[in-house]
Design a protein around this motif. Sequence first.
Motif, short mmCIF file in Angstrom:
data_model
loop_
_atom_site.label_atom_id
_atom_site.label_comp_id
_atom_site.label_asym_id
_atom_site.label_seq_id
_atom_site.Cartn_x
_atom_site.Cartn_y
_atom_site.Cartn_z
N SER A 235 1.28 -1.10 0.21
CA SER A 235 -0.38 -0.21 0.64
C SER A 235 0.42 1.44 0.31
N ARG A 236 2.38 1.11 0.29
CA ARG A 236 3.04 2.63 0.31
C ARG A 236 3.87 2.49 -0.71
N LEU A 237 3.84 1.24 -2.15
CA LEU A 237 4.44 2.08 -2.80
C LEU A 237 4.23 2.95 -3.72
N THR A 238 4.53 3.59 -3.85
CA THR A 238 4.70 5.10 -4.97
C THR A 238 5.51 5.01 -6.48
N LYS A 239 5.38 5.69 -7.36
CA LYS A 239 6.52 5.44 -8.19
C LYS A 239 7.95 5.59 -7.88
N LYS A 240 8.52 7.12 -6.83
CA LYS A 240 9.61 6.93 -6.31
C LYS A 240 10.33 5.83 -6.08
N ASN A 241 10.03 5.15 -4.71
CA ASN A 241 10.47 3.94 -4.07
C ASN A 241 10.59 2.71 -5.08
N ILE A 242 9.01 2.82 -6.17
CA ILE A 242 9.28 1.63 -7.06
C ILE A 242 10.75 1.49 -7.72
N ALA A 243 10.71 2.89 -8.12
CA ALA A 243 12.22 3.06 -8.84
C ALA A 243 13.19 2.77 -8.19
N GLU A 244 13.52 3.07 -6.96
CA GLU A 244 14.72 2.80 -5.61
C GLU A 244 14.62 1.04 -5.69
N ILE A 245 13.79 0.79 -5.87
CA ILE A 245 13.41 -1.08 -5.37
C ILE A 245 13.72 -1.69 -6.53
N ARG A 246 13.94 -1.19 -7.75
CA ARG A 246 13.99 -1.57 -9.13
C ARG A 246 15.43 -1.46 -8.95
N LYS A 247 16.12 -0.55 -8.75
CA LYS A 247 17.49 0.25 -9.11
C LYS A 247 18.20 -0.85 -7.91
N ARG A 248 17.84 -0.76 -7.18
CA ARG A 248 18.86 -2.01 -5.50
C ARG A 248 19.03 -4.00 -6.32
N TYR A 249 17.35 -4.04 -6.77
CA TYR A 249 17.34 -5.27 -6.73
C TYR A 249 17.61 -5.81 -8.29
N ILE A 250 18.28 -4.97 -9.29
CA ILE A 250 18.79 -5.55 -10.01
C ILE A 250 20.73 -5.44 -10.25
N VAL A 251 20.60 -4.30 -8.70
CA VAL A 251 22.48 -4.45 -8.49
C VAL A 251 22.61 -5.65 -7.66
N ALA A 252 21.04 -6.09 -6.88
CA ALA A 252 21.75 -7.87 -6.49
C ALA A 252 21.46 -9.04 -6.97
N MET A 253 20.71 -8.64 -8.20
CA MET A 253 21.17 -9.76 -9.21
C MET A 253 22.21 -9.98 -10.01
N LYS A 254 22.51 -8.50 -10.37
CA LYS A 254 23.96 -8.61 -11.01
C LYS A 254 25.31 -8.88 -10.51
N ALA A 255 24.93 -8.66 -8.98
CA ALA A 255 25.97 -9.03 -7.86
C ALA A 255 26.05 -10.83 -8.03
N TYR A 256 24.83 -11.24 -8.37
CA TYR A 256 24.78 -12.76 -8.08
C TYR A 256 25.68 -13.70 -9.79
N ALA A 257 25.12 -12.83 -10.61
CA ALA A 257 25.34 -13.05 -11.88
C ALA A 257 25.31 -12.03 -12.93
N SER A 258 26.93 -11.31 -13.19
CA SER A 258 26.45 -9.73 -14.59
C SER A 258 26.21 -10.19 -15.12
N ASP A 259 26.32 -11.72 -15.70
CA ASP A 259 26.71 -11.50 -17.70
C ASP A 259 25.06 -12.19 -17.89
N ALA A 260 24.28 -13.16 -16.87
CA ALA A 260 23.12 -13.46 -17.31
C ALA A 260 22.15 -12.51 -17.54
N ARG A 261 21.23 -12.90 -19.06
CA ARG A 261 20.05 -12.14 -18.91
C ARG A 261 18.64 -12.30 -18.02
N PHE A 262 18.51 -13.06 -17.06
CA PHE A 262 18.15 -14.00 -16.42
C PHE A 262 18.23 -13.99 -14.84
N VAL A 263 18.35 -13.79 -13.53
CA VAL A 263 18.25 -14.39 -12.18
C VAL A 263 17.08 -14.55 -12.14
N ALA A 264 16.87 -16.30 -11.59
CA ALA A 264 16.14 -17.28 -11.31
C ALA A 264 15.83 -16.95 -9.61
#
Length: 591
Positions: free
Chosen positions: A389-418
């Motif tokens: 209920s507290r999700l906004t465009k601003k914090n969604i953008a921040e969550i996306r950014k942090r999550y993708i950074v984390a996925m990149k740390a797991y496997a930077s060359d992969a297309r997808f991280v499951a």
Amino acid sequence: MTQVKADIAQDLKLAMSAAEFDKAAKIGARILRLHPKRTDIQVMTAVSEMQGKNPLQAGKRLRRIFRTLLPNDRFFGPISQNLLQYAYITNDFSSVESVLEERHRAAPQHSVFALMLADVIFRYQCKLSPGRSYAPKLAQAIELLENTAPSDPCYRDMQTLLARIYLYQEEHEKAFPLLESITQKQPQNRALRELLASSYAIAGEVEKAVSASLAIIHDFPDAGAQPFIIISFMRPQSMPENAREVLTEIAINPQNDAGQVYKASFALARMDEADGNMKSAFDWYQTGHDANRRARPIDMVAEFHEMKRIAELARDNVTVDLGDVKDVSAEKEDGPMPIFIVGMPRSGTTLCERILGAHPDVYAAGEIGDLARILTEVVGRYSIAEQVSRLTKKNIAEIRKRYIVAMKAYASDARFVANKTPANFLRLEAIRRIFPEAPIIHTHRHPLATCLSIYTTPFAVPMRFADDLGDLADYYRGYSTLMNVFFETDQHGMLYDLRYEDLVANPEAVAKDYLAHCGLDWHEQCLEFYRDGKTSTTASMIQVRRPINKDSLGKWQRFEPFIGPLADLVADIAVPDKKADKKSTRKTFAA
């Protein structure tokens, strides 16, 4: 005649013993105005402040004292322990970390400060995410621990902590040599030997797990239930002759810790199950669950209220255009995109992910806690529904950014991280708002197979909703209802409904289909996932090392006469398949 000196802290001690902590804190503060160098009174006052209404003042006091103490001071231990307790009570790990960094920089010759700093960093990470999660600060902790000479008095403790961090990161190839070396030098350290045996089991190292467990039982007559439960579920035929006697004594003793009773009962149940004595096995499973319920009760009303609110948020969001959420980030996203695999525990999520992970474009991260951690970091420590209920465009953008950074740390060359965290079915509305373009695979199997597998699996952290068969049935109904709401409101067709029985019966056709749903072409090696040598740290750790098989199909029927409230599940949730244009709703979720 010698006059007895009055104890100036007597009133403080009396107030503390009466649990009048705010009163005790005031008395302590008054005494310290006259006797500021009495460290013992400083400690008692800080404890009183922490247990009372002023924990922040306790933190200030403890940090101030800690800055002045050397490791050989008799108050160093109590102050250190209370600093750690303060961090847990207030969630203020950062100030504790800061004072430890300060002491480490000022006195690097005292390795205990490096040990304590690494320990606090690790503890905070575990609090943020009990399961594996991207944690760049752990690199600092590892560096502190690795740069220690074997002659250092803290060396063994540092090596042990380093091994625990490696286990958390699922780097078993680094953890095992450390633990093996330590336990060889400290064979009397039962806790470490149990950790090693349990870690072998989690990693699917059956021979090593069983051998280590048998050695513990041989060396420690009071070993407890842990080594027995490892053997019983990995190779029950290797159980010691006196196992039943030892385990029964643990299970029926009301004075024993609930965790010991739970493990002993499950080990006995597995032994009976292996012998074909299903009634006795089911009774022992119930004994274990009863012990866990007494120790860790659950508010089922609150659980169902949360599911209901999440469903309402999903329905309310149908009119919102989520398609432009991808554009809320000001920066170009560069990194793997997520695939989410959700469902009830023991529903086939592991098999689904291992097939996906064998694809060259996919990294299978397992049950990672990054989504839950980042939601809490960005939105706050609220219930899942409140976070949505507290999700906004601003914090969604921040969550996306942090999550993708984390996925990149797991496997930077992969297309997808499951991410195959089953409990993320509760976060599906958050996922759809944050990643509306992400493929989501929902796995499920026969409801009785799922529920009985949950009921008879010794999870490291037992599922509290499963401790009562009626609660387990109701929880499954709530989950089923919620998932149907998600399918009904699947605007972008990102949900894929995967029935475990279909995958086992026709693996290539079904796997091709859900890979195509994820935008992936077919590779033959996807069905040879068991050859890749990867460890699956889940309750399914043994099965997933084998080719796809039908061994688990129908196992629940052995317990059918004893399932009570679960029996009505099939009729309650079964609904006919529906056809629809959207791929995601090609099947309505059903038994």
